[in-house]
Design an enzyme around this catalytic site. Structure first.
Site, short mmCIF file in Angstrom:
data_model
loop_
_atom_site.label_atom_id
_atom_site.label_comp_id
_atom_site.label_asym_id
_atom_site.label_seq_id
_atom_site.Cartn_x
_atom_site.Cartn_y
_atom_site.Cartn_z
CG ASP A 58 -1.76 1.24 1.31
OD1 ASP A 58 -2.80 1.27 0.62
OD2 ASP A 58 -1.39 2.19 2.03
CE1 TYR A 74 0.31 7.61 3.07
CE2 TYR A 74 0.64 5.37 2.27
CZ TYR A 74 -0.12 6.29 2.95
OH TYR A 74 -1.31 5.89 3.52
CE LYS A 100 -3.44 5.55 0.91
NZ LYS A 100 -2.72 4.26 0.86
CG HIS A 125 -4.74 9.46 0.88
ND1 HIS A 125 -3.38 9.49 0.71
CD2 HIS A 125 -4.91 8.97 2.13
CE1 HIS A 125 -2.77 9.05 1.78
NE2 HIS A 125 -3.68 8.73 2.67
#
Length: 290
Positions: free
Chosen positions: A47, A52, A77, A110
């Site tokens: 994921d 990120y 996302k 997200h």
């Protein structure tokens, strides 16, 4: 579920592994080495997200592994500032380039709204979803989902979509089980995934869970993960050491009793750690240049 390689079947027919590896905060260490170790440890469900800043190293680690892309289940996302019809189309192209792949197994929105004053969030999410549906129909995405969407956020999508979301990622762990949101997802064939399944480590010193760790001869982390697994929720685990990565998979050789599950499920709900998707103001922006 007997191992990390077992899977659930989503509402669209996709098979999704029952345990995933989350790459949030991996960049704080040697993120490439961490993801390489996770692959060696046996994880195939990864994921990530544009927020990120781990998409690029995840793609590199998968390429270097020598394992066929089809053996991996990759989820990413798009962030708040990537919502919108045209914005979403551009966002996935950046994500695919960073991951060095031509498709995602799942692509998620997200976060449902930008701020408390974001009054047009419903329209913006529907524009985004329309783009995601087209990406799905074009084969760039196999399935679509949500993250941090509570029932009233998800209802907006479900009432207007052609392709329904098949997952929703929520903060769920002992001490914060979000029963109403989980029930809503179950009623609408949406598989729940738990980010922060250990409550960002806050549950590791919980006296109730420590007692169960002694009872079942497991770690507190393993009790938390097994608890979620028995509820049919997919934990997204995170670790920086291969030893802990393997320990997080060692949850298939025991079962928490019905009574103990009830006690854990009814622990005081006072360990919420995240931001509220209606009232908190996310401060981060996606890094388009990463």
């Amino acid at each position: 579920m007997r191992s990390v390689y077992d899977y659930y079947t989503l509402a669209n027919g996709q098979r999704i592994p029952c345990l995933g590896f989350g790459t949030y905060n991996a960049k704080k260490g040697d993120n490439l080495a961490i993801i390489r170790d996770a692959i060696v440890a046996g994880y195939r469900y990864f994921d990530t997200a544009s927020l990120y800043e781990t998409e690029r190293v995840l793609g590199q680690a998968i390429q270097e592994s020598g394992i066929d892309r089809e053996q991996f289940f990759i989820v990413s996302k798009l962030w708040i500032d990537e919502r919108g019809y045209e914005e979403a189309k551009k966002a996935i192209e950046r994500t695919l380039e960073r991951l060095q792949t031509d498709y995602l197994d799942l692509y998620l929105i997200h976060w449902p709204r930008e701020t408390e004053e974001d009054t047009d969030w419903k329209e913006k999410n529907l524009e985004t979803w329309r783009a995601l549906e087209e990406l799905c129909e074009a084969g760039k995405v196999k399935g679509l989902g949500l993250s941090n969407f509570l029932p009233h956020h998800a209802e907006n999508i479900l009432e207007n979509c052609k392709i329904s979301p098949v997952v929703d990622q929520l903060e769920i762990h002992p001490g914060y089980t979000q029963e109403a949101a989980v029930r809503y997802c179950e009623e609408n064939d949406i598989r729940v995934q738990a980010w922060s399944p250990l409550g960002r480590s806050s549950m590791l010193e919980n006296p109730i869970l420590k007692e169960y760790a002694r009872k079942y001869n497991k770690s507190v982390a393993q009790i938390c993960l097994r608890f979620l697994l028995q509820k049919g929720i997919i934990p997204l685990v995170k670790s920086s050491t291969i030893e802990r990565m393997k320990q997080n998979q060692d949850i298939f050789d025991f079962k928490i009793s019905k009574e103990d599950m009830s006690i854990i499920n009814n622990m005081p709900q006072n360990t919420w750690l995240g931001e509220h998707p209606d009232f908190a103001i996310p401060k981060k922006k996606s890094n388009f240049a990463q």
